[in-house]
Design a protein around this motif. Sequence first.
Motif, mmCIF file in Angstrom:
data_model
loop_
_atom_site.group_PDB
_atom_site.id
_atom_site.type_symbol
_atom_site.label_atom_id
_atom_site.label_comp_id
_atom_site.label_asym_id
_atom_site.label_seq_id
_atom_site.Cartn_x
_atom_site.Cartn_y
_atom_site.Cartn_z
ATOM 1 N N ILE A 365 0.845 -1.207 0.000
ATOM 2 C CA ILE A 365 0.000 0.000 0.000
ATOM 3 C C ILE A 365 0.873 1.247 0.000
ATOM 4 N N ASP A 366 1.951 1.255 0.802
ATOM 5 C CA ASP A 366 2.855 2.414 0.813
ATOM 6 C C ASP A 366 3.467 2.643 -0.554
ATOM 7 N N ASN A 367 3.876 1.560 -1.214
ATOM 8 C CA ASN A 367 4.491 1.704 -2.535
ATOM 9 C C ASN A 367 3.491 2.277 -3.536
ATOM 10 N N ALA A 368 2.236 1.779 -3.494
ATOM 11 C CA ALA A 368 1.220 2.311 -4.413
ATOM 12 C C ALA A 368 0.872 3.758 -4.063
ATOM 13 N N GLY A 369 0.894 4.091 -2.745
ATOM 14 C CA GLY A 369 0.560 5.451 -2.348
ATOM 15 C C GLY A 369 1.545 6.490 -2.857
ATOM 16 N N LYS A 370 2.814 6.099 -3.067
ATOM 17 C CA LYS A 370 3.801 7.067 -3.574
ATOM 18 C C LYS A 370 3.464 7.513 -4.989
ATOM 19 N N TRP A 371 2.817 6.613 -5.753
ATOM 20 C CA TRP A 371 2.574 6.898 -7.166
ATOM 21 C C TRP A 371 1.141 7.349 -7.440
ATOM 22 N N SER A 372 0.278 7.286 -6.455
ATOM 23 C CA SER A 372 -1.116 7.643 -6.705
ATOM 24 C C SER A 372 -1.268 9.156 -6.822
ATOM 25 N N PRO A 373 -1.847 9.634 -7.897
ATOM 26 C CA PRO A 373 -2.098 11.076 -8.009
ATOM 27 C C PRO A 373 -3.135 11.519 -6.977
ATOM 28 N N ALA A 374 -3.155 12.800 -6.711
ATOM 29 C CA ALA A 374 -4.118 13.343 -5.756
ATOM 30 C C ALA A 374 -5.533 13.041 -6.234
ATOM 31 N N GLY A 375 -6.339 12.585 -5.298
ATOM 32 C CA GLY A 375 -7.727 12.278 -5.614
ATOM 33 C C GLY A 375 -7.936 10.884 -6.172
ATOM 34 N N GLN A 376 -6.871 10.135 -6.395
ATOM 35 C CA GLN A 376 -6.980 8.775 -6.902
ATOM 36 C C GLN A 376 -6.622 7.794 -5.781
ATOM 37 N N PRO A 377 -7.559 6.961 -5.375
ATOM 38 C CA PRO A 377 -7.275 6.051 -4.253
ATOM 39 C C PRO A 377 -6.395 4.876 -4.689
ATOM 40 N N VAL A 378 -5.793 4.256 -3.671
ATOM 41 C CA VAL A 378 -5.071 2.998 -3.876
ATOM 42 C C VAL A 378 -6.088 1.865 -3.761
ATOM 43 N N GLY A 379 -6.193 1.050 -4.804
ATOM 44 C CA GLY A 379 -7.160 -0.047 -4.792
ATOM 45 C C GLY A 379 -6.580 -1.291 -4.139
ATOM 46 N N VAL A 380 -7.298 -1.801 -3.180
ATOM 47 C CA VAL A 380 -6.881 -3.026 -2.481
ATOM 48 C C VAL A 380 -8.037 -4.011 -2.546
ATOM 49 N N ARG A 381 -7.797 -5.161 -3.218
ATOM 50 C CA ARG A 381 -8.843 -6.152 -3.401
ATOM 51 C C ARG A 381 -8.333 -7.517 -2.910
ATOM 52 N N LEU A 382 -9.201 -8.211 -2.231
ATOM 53 C CA LEU A 382 -8.871 -9.552 -1.727
ATOM 54 C C LEU A 382 -10.032 -10.480 -2.019
ATOM 55 N N ARG A 383 -9.708 -11.629 -2.629
ATOM 56 C CA ARG A 383 -10.737 -12.605 -2.970
ATOM 57 C C ARG A 383 -10.105 -13.990 -2.985
ATOM 58 N N ALA A 384 -10.955 -14.983 -3.051
ATOM 59 C CA ALA A 384 -10.503 -16.370 -3.144
ATOM 60 C C ALA A 384 -10.659 -16.845 -4.579
#
Length: 479
Positions: A365-384
């Motif tokens: 999440i930290d790595n994705a947060g460095k590259w996310s532009p303002a107003g664009q969330p970091v997407g985190v999805r978990l499924r089986a």
Amino acid sequence: MSRPARRLTRWWRRRSLRTRMTVIAATAIAVSVFVALQVAIELMVGELQSTAKDQLRAESHVVAADAERAGPARVQLPPYPGSGRLVRVILPDGAIRTPAGQPALPPVSEDAWRVARGASADLMESDDNDDDGYFVYTLRVGGGAVQVARAADNSPISEFGLGMLLIGALCVAGGALVGRAVARTGLAPIDRLSAAAVRVAHTRDLDADIPDEGGGEIRRLIRSINAMLAALRESRRAQRLLAEDAAHELKTPLTSLRLNVELLIRLDRRGTLDSALPPESRTRLLDDVGAQVAELSTLAAELTDLARGDVSDESTEVLDFADVVVAAAARARSRVPDVEVALDVSSVRVSGRPAGLQRAVLNLIDNAGKWSPAGQPVGVRLRAEGESAVLEVDDAGPGIDAADVPRVFDRFYRADSARALPGSGLGLSIVQRVVDAHGGRVTVARSARGGALLRVDLPTAAPPAPDAPLAAGDDAAAR
């Protein structure tokens, strides 16, 4: 286990392999000789007894022929010569005749009386006393019987046993010597292997492989040790590279921090700190120092975590991966409030270490947060998916160049576009180590929003066994 048995066990464990092989060889030969001796004595006893009985039968028929011609009461019985056969005639009236000077025989047995009375034709008996045993053969003659006896002679058996015992002792001694020689010859490669291992331990030269010699188990052992030396060489090389990379990464923030601190100290000593640094510049400088200290702290923590490898005091447990992901997202929001995290998680059970998995998810999440532009969330999805728990973390940034993908999980690797961003280049390396330790896989792709998509596949844990249904009595008791 009794005390003597424990002492014997300790003594045996303290013996060298040569001594053990010698003792085993001597013991095996001793047991073989003992068994052979017993078998030979039994065969010899049987053969001697069979010969003695055949001889008694032949002599009995000679005496019986004389008694048949002259009659049991009048047959001539020569005086006892002092050795050899013993003769006794049983008359029809139950009287007994023996040669003059003959030693007394054992009393007539009931079975022998029945032969004399006509119950059977003959009878072979043995009186196996320790000192003077006899073989007695009874043969019916007319209205009586003739008995011929011989003393059982055990001297050949005793002499044979003594000779075999001496031969066995020589065989045991020879077996011990042969076992010692075989052990010395067979363990020579082990001695050379031990000497080579000691030499490597003393010289610390891991590049010197042990020469491959011998065959079978010895060769496999040498190859195993050489494989261990190769692994140690690789481990030492990795440690050296880690130390060199760490020193290189620490140099830049330490240099900047030292320059800023020296500037503050020099201005403070001159008493010109307030005049030389306006409040805006001082605040900017202190913020820079704080950021550098935070960067050093993060780098030190990541280096410590990376250097520990898979060593951890945390136990493995079956857990809900969704709880770990949610906790990691909460920590990411608290550390960087400006980064928004969009969660879409489902309950998936995995077997792992909670803290290690949370650290891996937090780094993603930290790595994705460095590259996310303002107003664009970091997407985190978990499924089986089948037997895997799939975690996807993506952003809407520029993505990872194809040339950087093969090295994105290397220690301290940072793409050219990431040089200006905070970080040490260790976050994704830690992610890969944690995922590998849990038997999973982490890959890089491009997200639908154009940024990077990092996918983690972990094996799911077996579902818990359903509770057994209560019996009627138990159900009533429970209510």
